[in-house]
Design a protein around this motif. Sequence first.
Motif, PDB file in Angstrom:
ATOM      1  N   ALA A  87       4.338   0.231 -16.965  1.00 42.92           N
ATOM      2  CA  ALA A  87       6.030   0.510 -16.984  1.00 42.92           C
ATOM      3  C   ALA A  87       6.630   0.208 -18.475  1.00 42.92           C
ATOM      4  O   ALA A  87       7.506   1.081 -18.949  1.00 42.92           O
ATOM      5  CB  ALA A  87       6.727  -0.293 -16.221  1.00 42.92           C
ATOM      6  N   LEU A  88       5.795  -0.902 -19.349  1.00 46.03           N
ATOM      7  CA  LEU A  88       6.450  -1.126 -20.562  1.00 46.03           C
ATOM      8  C   LEU A  88       5.998   0.255 -21.417  1.00 46.03           C
ATOM      9  O   LEU A  88       6.670   0.307 -22.596  1.00 46.03           O
ATOM     10  CB  LEU A  88       5.783  -2.332 -21.204  1.00 46.03           C
ATOM     11  CG  LEU A  88       6.670  -3.599 -20.541  1.00 46.03           C
ATOM     12  CD1 LEU A  88       5.988  -4.901 -21.006  1.00 46.03           C
ATOM     13  CD2 LEU A  88       8.007  -3.714 -21.061  1.00 46.03           C
ATOM     14  N   GLN A  89       5.098   0.793 -21.302  1.00 45.64           N
ATOM     15  CA  GLN A  89       4.396   1.783 -21.613  1.00 45.64           C
ATOM     16  C   GLN A  89       5.462   3.153 -21.890  1.00 45.64           C
ATOM     17  O   GLN A  89       5.855   3.811 -22.905  1.00 45.64           O
ATOM     18  CB  GLN A  89       2.968   2.547 -21.556  1.00 45.64           C
ATOM     19  CG  GLN A  89       2.052   1.524 -21.742  1.00 45.64           C
ATOM     20  CD  GLN A  89       0.761   2.328 -21.682  1.00 45.64           C
ATOM     21  OE1 GLN A  89       0.572   3.342 -21.203  1.00 45.64           O
ATOM     22  NE2 GLN A  89      -0.495   1.430 -21.598  1.00 45.64           N
ATOM     23  N   ALA A 140       4.776   9.541  -8.064  1.00 40.76           N
ATOM     24  CA  ALA A 140       5.739   9.648  -9.256  1.00 40.76           C
ATOM     25  C   ALA A 140       5.332   8.371 -10.366  1.00 40.76           C
ATOM     26  O   ALA A 140       6.102   7.387 -10.580  1.00 40.76           O
ATOM     27  CB  ALA A 140       7.119   9.211  -8.810  1.00 40.76           C
ATOM     28  N   PRO A 141       4.188   8.729 -10.981  1.00 42.83           N
ATOM     29  CA  PRO A 141       3.814   7.692 -11.993  1.00 42.83           C
ATOM     30  C   PRO A 141       4.806   7.390 -13.243  1.00 42.83           C
ATOM     31  O   PRO A 141       4.908   6.431 -13.969  1.00 42.83           O
ATOM     32  CB  PRO A 141       2.543   8.460 -12.624  1.00 42.83           C
ATOM     33  CG  PRO A 141       2.861   9.996 -12.529  1.00 42.83           C
ATOM     34  CD  PRO A 141       3.797  10.103 -11.020  1.00 42.83           C
ATOM     35  N   ASP A 142       5.699   8.355 -13.590  1.00 38.40           N
ATOM     36  CA  ASP A 142       6.928   8.078 -14.581  1.00 38.40           C
ATOM     37  C   ASP A 142       7.874   7.376 -14.104  1.00 38.40           C
ATOM     38  O   ASP A 142       8.965   7.137 -14.812  1.00 38.40           O
ATOM     39  CB  ASP A 142       7.026   9.392 -15.313  1.00 38.40           C
ATOM     40  CG  ASP A 142       5.988  10.122 -15.840  1.00 38.40           C
ATOM     41  OD1 ASP A 142       4.979   9.419 -16.406  1.00 38.40           O
ATOM     42  OD2 ASP A 142       6.040  11.311 -15.995  1.00 38.40           O
ATOM     43  N   ASP A 143       8.271   7.054 -12.765  1.00 37.17           N
ATOM     44  CA  ASP A 143       9.455   6.452 -12.289  1.00 37.17           C
ATOM     45  C   ASP A 143       9.005   4.864 -12.523  1.00 37.17           C
ATOM     46  O   ASP A 143       8.575   4.301 -11.901  1.00 37.17           O
ATOM     47  CB  ASP A 143       9.401   6.449 -10.759  1.00 37.17           C
ATOM     48  CG  ASP A 143      10.576   6.388 -10.151  1.00 37.17           C
ATOM     49  OD1 ASP A 143      11.425   5.245 -10.774  1.00 37.17           O
ATOM     50  OD2 ASP A 143      11.192   6.877  -9.247  1.00 37.17           O
ATOM     51  N   GLN A 174       0.676  -1.333  -0.056  1.00 36.84           N
ATOM     52  CA  GLN A 174       0.036  -0.023  -0.146  1.00 36.84           C
ATOM     53  C   GLN A 174       0.881   1.151  -0.117  1.00 36.84           C
ATOM     54  O   GLN A 174       0.426   2.199  -0.692  1.00 36.84           O
ATOM     55  CB  GLN A 174      -0.832  -0.090   1.172  1.00 36.84           C
ATOM     56  CG  GLN A 174      -2.001  -1.283   1.243  1.00 36.84           C
ATOM     57  CD  GLN A 174      -2.718  -1.151   2.436  1.00 36.84           C
ATOM     58  OE1 GLN A 174      -2.647  -0.445   3.443  1.00 36.84           O
ATOM     59  NE2 GLN A 174      -3.765  -2.405   2.635  1.00 36.84           N
ATOM     60  N   SER A 175       1.993   1.124   0.704  1.00 38.77           N
ATOM     61  CA  SER A 175       2.805   2.196   0.856  1.00 38.77           C
ATOM     62  C   SER A 175       3.607   2.491  -0.518  1.00 38.77           C
ATOM     63  O   SER A 175       3.821   3.709  -1.008  1.00 38.77           O
ATOM     64  CB  SER A 175       4.008   2.269   1.897  1.00 38.77           C
ATOM     65  OG  SER A 175       3.372   2.264   3.222  1.00 38.77           O
ATOM     66  N   MET A 176       3.884   1.605  -1.255  1.00 37.23           N
ATOM     67  CA  MET A 176       4.612   1.532  -2.522  1.00 37.23           C
ATOM     68  C   MET A 176       3.649   2.177  -3.433  1.00 37.23           C
ATOM     69  O   MET A 176       3.780   2.826  -4.233  1.00 37.23           O
ATOM     70  CB  MET A 176       4.886   0.177  -3.117  1.00 37.23           C
ATOM     71  CG  MET A 176       6.226  -0.273  -2.330  1.00 37.23           C
ATOM     72  SD  MET A 176       7.826   0.811  -2.563  1.00 37.23           S
ATOM     73  CE  MET A 176       7.891   0.512  -4.403  1.00 37.23           C
ATOM     74  N   ARG A 177       2.151   1.777  -3.427  1.00 31.32           N
ATOM     75  CA  ARG A 177       1.205   2.350  -4.341  1.00 31.32           C
ATOM     76  C   ARG A 177       1.321   3.699  -4.309  1.00 31.32           C
ATOM     77  O   ARG A 177       0.882   4.277  -5.346  1.00 31.32           O
ATOM     78  CB  ARG A 177      -0.195   1.656  -4.169  1.00 31.32           C
ATOM     79  CG  ARG A 177      -0.503   0.188  -4.545  1.00 31.32           C
ATOM     80  CD  ARG A 177      -1.710  -0.174  -4.491  1.00 31.32           C
ATOM     81  NE  ARG A 177      -1.896  -1.495  -5.239  1.00 31.32           N
ATOM     82  CZ  ARG A 177      -2.042  -1.771  -6.306  1.00 31.32           C
ATOM     83  NH1 ARG A 177      -1.695  -0.887  -7.284  1.00 31.32           N
ATOM     84  NH2 ARG A 177      -2.209  -3.126  -6.883  1.00 31.32           N
TER      85      ARG A 177
END
Length: 446
Positions: free
Chosen positions: A48-50, A18-21, A9-12
Amino acid sequence: MSAESPLIQSMRKAVAAAPDDVPLRLHLAELLLSAGHGDAAVGEVSVALQHAPGDAQARELMVRALAGTPTNISDEAALPSPPQPPVPGRPPNSVAGPPQDPAAGQAPASAPASGPGFNWKAAEDQVGDVVPPRFVEAPLTVDGSGDPEGVAAWDVERPGAVRLADVGGMQEVKERLEAAFLAPLRNPELRRLYGKSLRGGLLLYGPPGCGKTFIARAVAGELGANFLSVSVNDVLDMWMGNSERNMHELFQTARRQAPCVVFLDELDALGGKRSRTQSAGMRNTVNQLLTELDGVEAEANEGVFVLAATNVPWDVDIALRRPGRLDRTLLVLPPDGPAREAILRYHLRERPIENVDLGKLVKATDGLSGADLAHVCEAAAEQALLDSARTGTVRLIGMKDLLAAAGQIGPSTEPWFASARNVAMYANDGGMYDDLVAYLKKKRKL
């Protein structure tokens, strides 16, 4: 399937910040896979592959996520890679891992993650519902020019709900439009008897903000015709010959979509006097417009109604105004009393008002354009909002606010009438601006 751990949950939350990381998202996918959340892991790796289509770690993790192997990426090179069991509904070997070394029974450390045994098409089909396509690309033409074949280059609006009845007041304008366009269309037998063609051109002129575009849309709605609005940016191009081609394609589209109303906004920019321009490209564009108005064939423009608007008709090339082209002119003046009442009622219809005397407000806004009236309502609402914010008590918009706003906002049409007065006095050749002269005399501005 177990619930997500606090760590996941913390990682989410970190990934959402930071959605681009890509590394951070892959770490989340690894945690999800280890916890048995295979579908969630596939979704994260797909995103991530996008962002990084060639990322080897992401591709390897996708292989394991689809195969349901919750093994840490960092340990995979050192652990044996047993054969993966077949997945129901998936062809055998559609999700195979790296090539196996038959002697050692494990994957070589240097084997690429995207070996020939992995079926990326099958993987794409499986995650298609999770990750929508990022781009929708139209097919190119045969010559590769980039314009989709069979797709119209111009956006043609279908017959709208706006009718002349929606235009408040302006009775003289409506009568002129009835004679120019509507009566011949409503009476086809009389039209054929008198030899009246369905071709037509009308130039709307007057001060800015008085509803010329709205009237053009209302004419299209009254005719039940398609509507094609064109501005200078739609036609003019920096490359030689493209402007003329754009103009031709515009009228070709209108002919295919007939009955169609073509509305040329800011005609002085598209059809300015050729004697005043030194640009050969601009002169050629005007020449092309003249050709299209005439029609290449005798009946080419049948069912195509051309309406144009300008604030400065005296800057329009005189050839555009000759009979058979834009030979009829219509002065669109600031709204009269009934029109002002309709405009004010429209702009106040969804605002909190109390004790508004529209009759008194209509008299106080004489000479204002439709845009000015909208500004009056906006300014009155702004004043009531500020008072409510300062006092902490919500209050309604009243006559005091509207009259104060009307007193502060002067008619934006005055500069236009100042310049039009000189034209009416000294350049009214052939009585072209007689209606303007009559209005100026009525308002004692001449």
